[in-house]
Motif scaffolding. Sequence first.
Motif, PDB file in Angstrom:
ATOM      1  N   ALA A  61       3.828  -1.837  11.044  1.00  0.00           N
ATOM      2  CA  ALA A  61       2.932  -2.406  10.384  1.00  0.00           C
ATOM      3  C   ALA A  61       1.565  -2.090  11.434  1.00  0.00           C
ATOM      4  CB  ALA A  61       2.878  -3.696   9.755  1.00  0.00           C
ATOM      5  N   THR A  62       0.404  -1.694  11.002  1.00  0.00           N
ATOM      6  CA  THR A  62      -0.856  -1.283  11.700  1.00  0.00           C
ATOM      7  C   THR A  62      -1.647  -2.753  11.643  1.00  0.00           C
ATOM      8  OG1 THR A  62      -2.019  -0.315  10.027  1.00  0.00           O
ATOM      9  CG2 THR A  62      -0.622   0.802  11.522  1.00  0.00           C
ATOM     10  N   GLY A  63      -1.104  -3.630  10.672  1.00  0.00           N
ATOM     11  CA  GLY A  63      -1.960  -4.684  10.284  1.00  0.00           C
ATOM     12  C   GLY A  63      -3.153  -4.418   9.122  1.00  0.00           C
ATOM     13  N   LEU A  64      -3.511  -3.440   8.866  1.00  0.00           N
ATOM     14  CA  LEU A  64      -4.078  -2.712   7.856  1.00  0.00           C
ATOM     15  C   LEU A  64      -3.675  -2.994   6.344  1.00  0.00           C
ATOM     16  CD1 LEU A  64      -6.145   0.013   9.439  1.00  0.00           C
ATOM     17  CD2 LEU A  64      -6.836  -2.359   9.296  1.00  0.00           C
ATOM     18  N   LEU A  65      -4.291  -3.670   5.708  1.00  0.00           N
ATOM     19  CA  LEU A  65      -3.868  -3.905   4.214  1.00  0.00           C
ATOM     20  C   LEU A  65      -4.935  -3.184   3.031  1.00  0.00           C
ATOM     21  CD1 LEU A  65      -2.788  -7.643   4.382  1.00  0.00           C
ATOM     22  CD2 LEU A  65      -1.239  -5.488   4.745  1.00  0.00           C
ATOM     23  N   CYS A  66      -4.282  -2.969   2.227  1.00  0.00           N
ATOM     24  CA  CYS A  66      -4.786  -2.450   0.856  1.00  0.00           C
ATOM     25  C   CYS A  66      -4.571  -3.264  -0.155  1.00  0.00           C
ATOM     26  CB  CYS A  66      -4.628  -0.860   0.541  1.00  0.00           C
ATOM     27  SG  CYS A  66      -5.356  -0.352  -1.115  1.00  0.00           S
ATOM     28  N   SER A  67      -5.519  -4.253  -0.758  1.00  0.00           N
ATOM     29  CA  SER A  67      -5.377  -5.131  -1.502  1.00  0.00           C
ATOM     30  C   SER A  67      -6.481  -5.028  -2.698  1.00  0.00           C
ATOM     31  CB  SER A  67      -5.210  -6.598  -0.799  1.00  0.00           C
ATOM     32  OG  SER A  67      -4.935  -7.662  -1.699  1.00  0.00           O
ATOM     33  N   PHE A  68      -5.988  -5.150  -3.894  1.00  0.00           N
ATOM     34  CA  PHE A  68      -6.818  -4.942  -5.059  1.00  0.00           C
ATOM     35  C   PHE A  68      -6.097  -5.870  -6.119  1.00  0.00           C
ATOM     36  CE2 PHE A  68      -4.358  -1.434  -4.940  1.00  0.00           C
ATOM     37  CZ  PHE A  68      -3.933  -1.321  -6.385  1.00  0.00           C
ATOM     38  N   ASP A  69      -7.207  -6.434  -7.048  1.00  0.00           N
ATOM     39  CA  ASP A  69      -6.686  -7.140  -8.373  1.00  0.00           C
ATOM     40  C   ASP A  69      -6.508  -6.106  -9.655  1.00  0.00           C
ATOM     41  OD1 ASP A  69      -6.316  -9.504  -7.102  1.00  0.00           O
ATOM     42  OD2 ASP A  69      -8.398 -10.062  -7.341  1.00  0.00           O
ATOM     43  N   SER A  86       3.631  -6.084  -2.565  1.00  0.00           N
ATOM     44  CA  SER A  86       3.766  -7.031  -3.866  1.00  0.00           C
ATOM     45  C   SER A  86       4.821  -6.552  -4.774  1.00  0.00           C
ATOM     46  CB  SER A  86       2.217  -6.897  -4.369  1.00  0.00           C
ATOM     47  OG  SER A  86       2.029  -5.724  -4.871  1.00  0.00           O
ATOM     48  N   ALA A  87       4.870  -7.528  -5.710  1.00  0.00           N
ATOM     49  CA  ALA A  87       5.936  -7.503  -6.804  1.00  0.00           C
ATOM     50  C   ALA A  87       5.696  -6.233  -7.637  1.00  0.00           C
ATOM     51  CB  ALA A  87       6.109  -8.656  -7.510  1.00  0.00           C
ATOM     52  N   LEU A  88       4.423  -6.091  -7.850  1.00  0.00           N
ATOM     53  CA  LEU A  88       4.198  -4.845  -8.897  1.00  0.00           C
ATOM     54  C   LEU A  88       3.393  -3.954  -8.241  1.00  0.00           C
ATOM     55  CD1 LEU A  88       3.554  -7.089 -12.214  1.00  0.00           C
ATOM     56  CD2 LEU A  88       5.783  -6.056 -11.543  1.00  0.00           C
ATOM     57  N   GLY A  89       3.752  -2.687  -8.733  1.00  0.00           N
ATOM     58  CA  GLY A  89       2.930  -1.484  -8.138  1.00  0.00           C
ATOM     59  C   GLY A  89       2.680  -0.544  -9.213  1.00  0.00           C
ATOM     60  N   ASN A  90       2.216   0.672  -8.673  1.00  0.00           N
ATOM     61  CA  ASN A  90       2.110   1.852  -9.696  1.00  0.00           C
ATOM     62  C   ASN A  90       3.230   1.974 -10.507  1.00  0.00           C
ATOM     63  OD1 ASN A  90       0.344   4.043 -10.606  1.00  0.00           O
ATOM     64  ND2 ASN A  90       1.901   5.323  -9.501  1.00  0.00           N
ATOM     65  N   GLY A  91       2.747   1.866 -11.827  1.00  0.00           N
ATOM     66  CA  GLY A  91       3.795   2.552 -12.882  1.00  0.00           C
ATOM     67  C   GLY A  91       4.566   1.274 -13.411  1.00  0.00           C
ATOM     68  N   PHE A 113       2.672  -4.614 -16.177  1.00  0.00           N
ATOM     69  CA  PHE A 113       2.026  -5.941 -15.518  1.00  0.00           C
ATOM     70  C   PHE A 113       1.645  -6.725 -16.591  1.00  0.00           C
ATOM     71  CE2 PHE A 113       1.136  -3.169 -12.071  1.00  0.00           C
ATOM     72  CZ  PHE A 113       0.569  -3.572 -11.150  1.00  0.00           C
ATOM     73  N   PRO A 114       1.866  -8.189 -16.454  1.00  0.00           N
ATOM     74  CA  PRO A 114       1.497  -9.236 -17.415  1.00  0.00           C
ATOM     75  C   PRO A 114       0.169  -9.375 -17.620  1.00  0.00           C
ATOM     76  CG  PRO A 114       2.017 -10.185 -15.630  1.00  0.00           C
ATOM     77  CD  PRO A 114       2.243  -8.634 -15.244  1.00  0.00           C
ATOM     78  N   VAL A 115      -0.269 -10.117 -18.586  1.00  0.00           N
ATOM     79  CA  VAL A 115      -1.781 -10.383 -18.979  1.00  0.00           C
ATOM     80  C   VAL A 115      -2.125 -11.311 -18.043  1.00  0.00           C
ATOM     81  CG1 VAL A 115      -3.087 -11.902 -20.488  1.00  0.00           C
ATOM     82  CG2 VAL A 115      -1.414 -10.053 -21.600  1.00  0.00           C
ATOM     83  N   GLY A 116      -3.272 -11.229 -17.471  1.00  0.00           N
ATOM     84  CA  GLY A 116      -3.751 -11.944 -16.492  1.00  0.00           C
ATOM     85  C   GLY A 116      -4.088 -10.917 -15.252  1.00  0.00           C
ATOM     86  N   VAL A 117      -4.537 -11.843 -14.308  1.00  0.00           N
ATOM     87  CA  VAL A 117      -4.731 -11.166 -12.856  1.00  0.00           C
ATOM     88  C   VAL A 117      -3.498 -11.144 -11.864  1.00  0.00           C
ATOM     89  CG1 VAL A 117      -6.058 -11.062 -10.649  1.00  0.00           C
ATOM     90  CG2 VAL A 117      -6.990 -11.977 -12.983  1.00  0.00           C
ATOM     91  N   THR A 118      -3.161  -9.989 -11.686  1.00  0.00           N
ATOM     92  CA  THR A 118      -2.201  -9.471 -10.708  1.00  0.00           C
ATOM     93  C   THR A 118      -2.673  -8.933  -9.613  1.00  0.00           C
ATOM     94  OG1 THR A 118      -0.530  -9.293 -12.504  1.00  0.00           O
ATOM     95  CG2 THR A 118       0.008  -8.275 -10.094  1.00  0.00           C
TER      96      THR A 118
END
Length: 461
Positions: free
Chosen positions: A133-141, A107-112, A115-120
Motif C-alpha cells: 500500500a502506498t497510502g493513497l486511497l480512492c474513496s467515494f459514496d 470496502s465490502a461492496l464494489g463495482n458490479g 448496493f442497498p438503499v442508503g449511502v455506501t
Amino acid sequence: MKKKSTFYVLLITLLIISFNGLSKSIGISNYALDKNVYLSQNYNPLEDYVSLRPEYNLEKTNTTEFRNITFCPTNFSQNVETGTCGAVVTFTLPTTDIVGGSMVLTSALGNGNTFPVGVTTVTYEERDAGNVATGLLCSFDVTVVDNEAPIITLIGTNPQTIEACGTYNELGATANDPCFGDISGSILIDASAVNTAVVGTYTVTYNVTDADGNAAAQVTRTVDVVDTTVPTASCQNVTIQLDATGNASIVAADIDNGSSDACGIASISLDQTAFNCSNVGNNTVTLTVVDINGNSSLCTATVTVEDNIAPNAICQNQTIQLDATGNVTLTAAQIDNGSSDICGIASMTLNQTDFTCADIGSNNVTLTVTDVNGNSSTCSATVIVEDNIAPTATINPANLTVECSSDVPAPNTNVVSASDNCNTSIVHVSDVSDGNSNPEVITRTYRVTDAGGNFIDVIQT
C-alpha cells in the motif's frame, strides 16, 4: 561526503518546516490532493510532501517519479432497480500510474455488486508493483435512492355493490413495497363520501406512503348503492258498515298492517276506497306499497261491507169490503205508505191478508218490510172490514088466509128463507092490522140481518 550529507539533512529539515506551514493553510488532514484522492489517517508528512513533489523520491533521490491516482469516481446516486430494494452499481474503476501498481477494493461492496438503499462508502487502496500500500486511497459514496412506490391492490370486487340503507362493509386493500414489504396497515382509506341512505355511485380512495416518502398511485373503488329490495307489504281484513246514505269509505291505513321498507315507505294506496250498496258482502282490495326509491309490492285484503240499517216502514190504514162470498184479500202494498230503504226493499209482507165475515170491523195488521240485505222493520195499521152486501130473503107462504082471528098463526121465522155472503139472523118485527073486521088484513114483518148489519124486511099477509 560529510558536507553533502549535511546539506541534504538541512534541505529535508527546511522542506518539513515549509510543508508544515503549508499544511496549516490547506488543512492537510484528510485533504484531497486531487478532488478524488484522499490520504489515510496515519499520514507521513514527508510522504505527503513527496506526493506533492513528484520529482522527489525517498528511495531514489536521484530519479524523477510522479505518484498519483489518475482517476477516482466522485460521489453519485442511483435509483433502485424496478421492483427491488437495491441496485447493481457499476462505475469506472479508479486507476494508478504506478507501473505494475493496482487499485485494490478494501470496502465490502464494489463495482458490479448490489448496493442497498442508503449511502455506501466505496474505498480502493493504491498498491505498488509489490502489492504494498502506498497510502493513497480512492474513496467515494454511492447513494442508492428508494424511488419505488408501494403498490396498492384492492381486496374484493370493484365496483362494489351494496344494498341501500344497509351497512357499508369496507372490503379493504393490501399494499406492498419493495423495501418495506407489507405496509397494508398504513393505507389511508377514505370512504366518507359513501352514503348508504341515498342510491347513487360513490368513490372510495386508497392511499399509502412508504417510510422513504414514496407515495403509491392512488387507487379508487366505485361503490354503487342500489335499492333492489321491494317493501314488505302487509295487509289486514276489515269490516265496514254503510251509512244512512248507503255509502262507506276506507283509507290505505285501514288495510295496512305494518308494511315496511329498510329505506322508508313513500306511499301506500288502495285500488278501491269507496263502497256502496252494490258492494255489500266480501270485496277484495289490493294495497300497493312504494318505497322511497320506487320499488313496490302488493298485498290483498278482504273488505266486508255490511248494511245494518233497517228499512223505514210506513203504514196506512185501510177499509175493505167483503165480496159476495164473504171474503176479501188485502195486499202489503195497500198497507204500505211509502216504506223505503237506501239499498232497496226486497219484500213487504202482512201478518194477515185474508179476511172473512168473522173479521168485519177493525183489525190490526203488521207490515214487515225487509231490505235487500236482510234488514227488516215493521209498522202497524188498522184494517176495517166491511160487509156492504145486503141479504136476500123469501117468505113462504107469502100470503096466508084464515077464517078466524084465532086461526092466525104465531110468528115463525122458519117461514123466511134468507141468503147472504155472511151469516144472517131472522127476527119477527111486527104484526100490523089494517083495522078492518072482515076481512082483517094483518101485515106481518120479518127482518133478515147479516153480520155486517145489512138487513132486509120481508112481509107476510
